[in-house]
Scaffold this motif. Structure first.
Motif, PDB file in Angstrom:
ATOM      1  N   ALA A 210      52.064 -27.678  18.687  1.00 11.34           N
ATOM      2  CA  ALA A 210      53.278 -27.368  19.452  1.00 11.34           C
ATOM      3  C   ALA A 210      52.961 -26.651  20.765  1.00 11.34           C
ATOM      4  O   ALA A 210      53.818 -26.562  21.649  1.00 11.34           O
ATOM      5  N   LYS A 211      51.744 -26.142  20.907  1.00 12.84           N
ATOM      6  CA  LYS A 211      51.362 -25.414  22.122  1.00 12.84           C
ATOM      7  C   LYS A 211      50.867 -26.383  23.197  1.00 12.84           C
ATOM      8  O   LYS A 211      50.223 -27.391  22.887  1.00 12.84           O
ATOM      9  N   THR A 212      51.157 -26.066  24.423  1.00 11.55           N
ATOM     10  CA  THR A 212      50.672 -26.899  25.531  1.00 11.55           C
ATOM     11  C   THR A 212      49.193 -26.637  25.765  1.00 11.55           C
ATOM     12  O   THR A 212      48.652 -25.588  25.369  1.00 11.55           O
ATOM     13  N   GLU A 213      48.543 -27.574  26.436  1.00  7.11           N
ATOM     14  CA  GLU A 213      47.120 -27.388  26.756  1.00  7.11           C
ATOM     15  C   GLU A 213      46.948 -26.187  27.685  1.00  7.11           C
ATOM     16  O   GLU A 213      45.989 -25.414  27.546  1.00  7.11           O
ATOM     17  N   GLU A 214      47.867 -26.015  28.615  1.00  5.51           N
ATOM     18  CA  GLU A 214      47.792 -24.888  29.549  1.00  5.51           C
ATOM     19  C   GLU A 214      47.847 -23.560  28.792  1.00  5.51           C
ATOM     20  O   GLU A 214      47.097 -22.623  29.101  1.00  5.51           O
ATOM     21  N   PHE A 215      48.722 -23.480  27.790  1.00  2.00           N
ATOM     22  CA  PHE A 215      48.849 -22.262  26.988  1.00  2.00           C
ATOM     23  C   PHE A 215      47.539 -21.966  26.258  1.00  2.00           C
ATOM     24  O   PHE A 215      47.063 -20.824  26.247  1.00  2.00           O
ATOM     25  N   LEU A 216      46.951 -22.993  25.653  1.00  2.00           N
ATOM     26  CA  LEU A 216      45.730 -22.807  24.872  1.00  2.00           C
ATOM     27  C   LEU A 216      44.549 -22.445  25.761  1.00  2.00           C
ATOM     28  O   LEU A 216      43.723 -21.599  25.393  1.00  2.00           O
ATOM     29  N   GLN A 218      44.773 -20.896  28.575  1.00  2.20           N
ATOM     30  CA  GLN A 218      45.055 -19.530  29.040  1.00  2.20           C
ATOM     31  C   GLN A 218      44.546 -18.493  28.038  1.00  2.20           C
ATOM     32  O   GLN A 218      44.009 -17.452  28.423  1.00  2.20           O
ATOM     33  N   HIS A 219      44.693 -18.794  26.748  1.00  3.03           N
ATOM     34  CA  HIS A 219      44.337 -17.821  25.714  1.00  3.03           C
ATOM     35  C   HIS A 219      42.933 -18.012  25.138  1.00  3.03           C
ATOM     36  O   HIS A 219      42.345 -17.054  24.607  1.00  3.03           O
ATOM     37  N   PHE A 220      42.377 -19.242  25.232  1.00  2.00           N
ATOM     38  CA  PHE A 220      41.082 -19.497  24.604  1.00  2.00           C
ATOM     39  C   PHE A 220      40.039 -20.088  25.554  1.00  2.00           C
ATOM     40  O   PHE A 220      38.956 -20.479  25.114  1.00  2.00           O
ATOM     41  N   GLY A 221      40.363 -20.157  26.844  1.00  2.00           N
ATOM     42  CA  GLY A 221      39.416 -20.693  27.804  1.00  2.00           C
ATOM     43  C   GLY A 221      39.164 -22.180  27.572  1.00  2.00           C
ATOM     44  O   GLY A 221      40.072 -22.918  27.174  1.00  2.00           O
ATOM     45  N   LYS A 222      37.919 -22.620  27.789  1.00  2.00           N
ATOM     46  CA  LYS A 222      37.578 -24.036  27.633  1.00  2.00           C
ATOM     47  C   LYS A 222      37.839 -24.534  26.215  1.00  2.00           C
ATOM     48  O   LYS A 222      38.156 -25.711  26.001  1.00  2.00           O
ATOM     49  N   ALA A 223      37.675 -23.633  25.240  1.00  2.00           N
ATOM     50  CA  ALA A 223      37.914 -24.029  23.841  1.00  2.00           C
ATOM     51  C   ALA A 223      39.359 -24.462  23.642  1.00  2.00           C
ATOM     52  O   ALA A 223      39.661 -25.241  22.727  1.00  2.00           O
ATOM     53  N   GLY A 224      40.261 -23.988  24.496  1.00  2.00           N
ATOM     54  CA  GLY A 224      41.670 -24.362  24.374  1.00  2.00           C
ATOM     55  C   GLY A 224      41.881 -25.854  24.488  1.00  2.00           C
ATOM     56  O   GLY A 224      42.685 -26.439  23.740  1.00  2.00           O
ATOM     57  N   ASN A 229      42.949 -31.141  21.783  1.00  2.00           N
ATOM     58  CA  ASN A 229      42.566 -32.521  21.467  1.00  2.00           C
ATOM     59  C   ASN A 229      42.363 -32.757  19.972  1.00  2.00           C
ATOM     60  O   ASN A 229      42.880 -33.728  19.407  1.00  2.00           O
ATOM     61  N   VAL A 230      41.598 -31.859  19.314  1.00  2.00           N
ATOM     62  CA  VAL A 230      41.263 -32.141  17.914  1.00  2.00           C
ATOM     63  C   VAL A 230      42.476 -32.141  17.008  1.00  2.00           C
ATOM     64  O   VAL A 230      42.527 -32.892  16.033  1.00  2.00           O
ATOM     65  N   VAL A 231      43.493 -31.328  17.315  1.00  2.00           N
ATOM     66  CA  VAL A 231      44.687 -31.322  16.468  1.00  2.00           C
ATOM     67  C   VAL A 231      45.461 -32.624  16.619  1.00  2.00           C
ATOM     68  O   VAL A 231      46.319 -32.951  15.793  1.00  2.00           O
TER      69      VAL A 231
END
Length: 368
Positions: A210-216, A218-224, A229-231
């Motif tokens: 449900a989270k946007t890529e931008e959100f992820l 922002q909070h987890f860096g490149k791992a976001g 993608n994997v989800v």
């Protein structure tokens, strides 16, 4: 240029409590008993635990002291890596009877790409079952497996029916499987990241999706971007039969805590000599030297320095290590020291091999 990857049939084979199972196989008196491979002394560390020991909360990387506290009747045995390697090689021979696309992750697990396989069997599920049966017949050991469209999902699936089981996640099942998955079951999401996810109200794959890529990001860096993608079932990393190590290291746990940097230099010199031996055996060099320090309170600190040139000589390694050692004051007494070399010259060769490669999308009729 944006590329599209084909769906694949990937199997992740994971031996069940491999080191401990080998010890129980070779010594019948240990079967059915809580067993730990590793040091049982006060400062020892558990390398592997049998399923009987795991019931008491004994886990790999746990101190021998804590393991014994959780399971007073725990039996400790010293590791025999030559024996583990011998059996691992026999298992890999079985893998290669089915496909040449085998990517070992360690002595006890590997990825297999059976999209096109030597048996001409369209069912990855049947191949996994056959391989597990072969392993038991030829070694007496049990293995579990995960089967799906990419390495990430196959890895996650292999944990579902352990020990001695397997799980297939077909293309149609992928979305629901990932959405229902607890976030701490996602491969690569460790304890710290799990806690951070929880604080962001991410408890399941559905919450993550449900989270946007931008959100992820922002909070987890490149791992976001990786999580984004994997989800969604997107993980295009192929099975690499010639998987190249990204780093080479050596470390040692000491019987008594070290409190002086000057005294540590002598210990680090010994570790650097061992690291040089490993580097030259693998015929590799590296630019980034990392010093690992585990304190008496079990916290771990790493300090790194990247050079302008490749090295594999212990004297040059020690020059960087000394600088890192005295970079800042030690927080506590030290129980473990380690040195690793990364940014290897193999990375350069690998990038060169990948240059100008083109990927073509393939439509496959899948039978899982």
């Amino acid at each position: 240029m944006e590329t599209q990857m084909p769906q694949r049939k990937i199997i992740h084979v994971d031996m069940d409590a491999f080191y401990a199972s080998v010890e129980q196989l070779d010594n019948p008196s240990l079967r059915g008993k809580p067993l730990a491979v590793g040091g049982g002394e006060k400062r020892g560390v558990v390398s592997a635990a049998s399923y009987e020991a795991r019931k008491y909360g004994v886990r790999s990387a746990m101190s021998g002291y804590l393991a014994k506290k959780r399971c007073p009747h725990l039996i400790f045995v010293k590791p025999r890596f030559d024996r583990y390697r011998e059996i691992s090689q026999r298992i890999r021979k079985i893998f290669f009877e089915y496909t040449d696309l085998v990517e070992p992750l360690s002595l006890d697990e590997a990825y297999l790409d059976v999209t096109q396989n030597k048996k001409g069997n369209p069912s990855a599920t049947m191949i996994a079952q056959e391989i597990r049966n072969r392993i038991f017949e030829e070694t007496g050991l049990r293995a579990s497996a995960g089967i799906s469209i990419n390495k990430f999902i196959a890895k996650v699936a292999s944990d579902f029916n352990k020990p001695n089981g397997q799980k297939t996640v077909t293309p149609d099942e992928v979305p629901a499987f990932l959405e229902e998955l607890a976030i701490n079951k996602f491969h690569g999401v460790g304890k710290v990241t799990t806690e951070k996810m929880y604080k962001l109200a991410i408890f399941t794959g559905a919450d993550l999706k449900a989270k946007t890529e931008e959100f992820l990001v922002q909070h987890f860096g490149k791992a976001g971007s990786h999580y984004y993608n994997v989800v969604r079932g997107i993980h295009n990393s192929p099975v690499k039969p010639d998987r190249i190590a990204k780093s080479v290291g050596a470390e040692h746990t000491y019987g008594e805590n070290l409190v002086s940097e000057v005294f540590m230099e002598e210990k680090l010199q010994q570790i650097a000599a061992e690291l040089e031996r490993r580097l030259k055996k693998k015929k590799v060099s590296g630019k980034t030297v990392t010093l690992k320090i585990k304190y008496s309170d079990f916290t771990v600190q790493t300090r790194s320095k990247t050079l302008l040139y490749f090295i594999n000589d212990s004297s040059l390694i020690m020059e960087a290590v000394k600088e890192l050692l005295y970079q800042e004051k030690l927080k506590e007494s030290v129980r473990l020291l380690g040195i690793s070399l990364s940014n290897l010259n193999t990375d350069v060769r690998e990038k060169g091999n990948d240059k100008n490669k083109k990927t073509v999308a393939v439509q496959l009729q899948f039978e899982f």
